[in-house]
Design an enzyme around this catalytic site. Structure first.
Site: not given
Length: 251
Positions: A86, A88, A99, A215
């Site tokens: 999702d 930031y 990202f 991740h």
């Protein structure tokens, strides 16, 4: 170009969602069937009511343009898909791309590790150190930077998960998977890998390249069994694209 520059120059206080108005959010024309199908369904109606209620309650919701990834990267142009979770959740950070953070914002830890991996990949050297964390230049080269949930409330990660966005993003992944042209899918972490599997991406998707790793978060980037740091996904993606006769991504 002018529209992107205007968005980048907006004050942080204005860089938030002000209304549930999907008919006003631009997408590339070949995404219209996917978006229209979603908007006609009950998941969209439920999501719209939820977001409207949260806005009326005074919630600060980011980003201001939730499906900007579909605006910058047309379906026909997709060459690489990077799945995030999702946006930031800090003020002014999110710009609608997984990202990626708006120009001028401090780099989040996961993005710092992405840049670290790029910088230490010998197949990409010399790699120029970026001046900020905006990944718009990736999106314009056919890198679909897709979060599975497209909005979030300030200071509350995953606050809009499981309210309907996942129905749309599943349809988006499926639309890319059905394309006859091979695509690279970068699946970092269990969440991205589950989302891809749910959309039918598996070993049977033989003409696509599926790259999996942990991740890039500092909590998992160096852990086994598939550390993100050292995965060399970016150079592997470029090697795959070259085999197809396509130019590499200028990371």
């Amino acid at each position: 170009m002018a529209q992107v520059e205007l968005f980048a120059a907006e004050p942080q206080a204005a860089a938030r969602l002000t209304a549930w108005a999907p008919d006003q959010w631009e997408v590339a024309s070949d995404w219209h069937p996917v978006v229209s199908s979603f908007l006609a369904g009950t998941a969209s109606q439920t999501l719209g009511c939820f977001i409207t209620d949260r806005l009326l309650a005074g919630a600060a919701i980011y980003p201001p343009r939730p499906w900007r990834a579909l605006e910058l990267t047309a379906l026909a142009d997709v060459r690489v898909v990077i799945l995030g979770q999702d946006p930031y959740h800090g003020a002014g950070q999110a710009e609608g791309l997984a990202f990626s953070v708006a120009p001028g914002m401090r780099l989040p830890p996961s993005l710092r590790n992405i840049y670290l991996e790029l910088g230490q990949d010998p197949a990409l050297a010399p790699w120029p150190v970026p001046t900020d964390g905006s990944l718009v230049h990736w999106a314009r080269q056919g890198v679909l930077l897709l979060n599975t949930c497209l909005t979030v409330e300030e200071g509350q990660p995953a606050s809009h998960a499981n309210h309907g966005w996942e129905v749309l993003t599943d349809q988006i992944i499926r639309a890319v998977r059905r394309r006859p042209e091979p695509v690279v899918f970068m699946l970092w972490g269990a969440h991205a890998q589950r989302a891809a599997a749910a959309a039918g991406l598996d070993g049977a998707s033989a003409h696509h390249l599926l790259l999996t790793a942990n991740h890039p978060s500092p909590l998992s980037a160096r852990r086994g069994p598939q550390p993100f740091l050292g995965c060399r996904h970016f150079s592997r993606a470029n090697a795959f694209l070259r085999q197809l006769g396509q130019p590499p991504i200028r990371w």
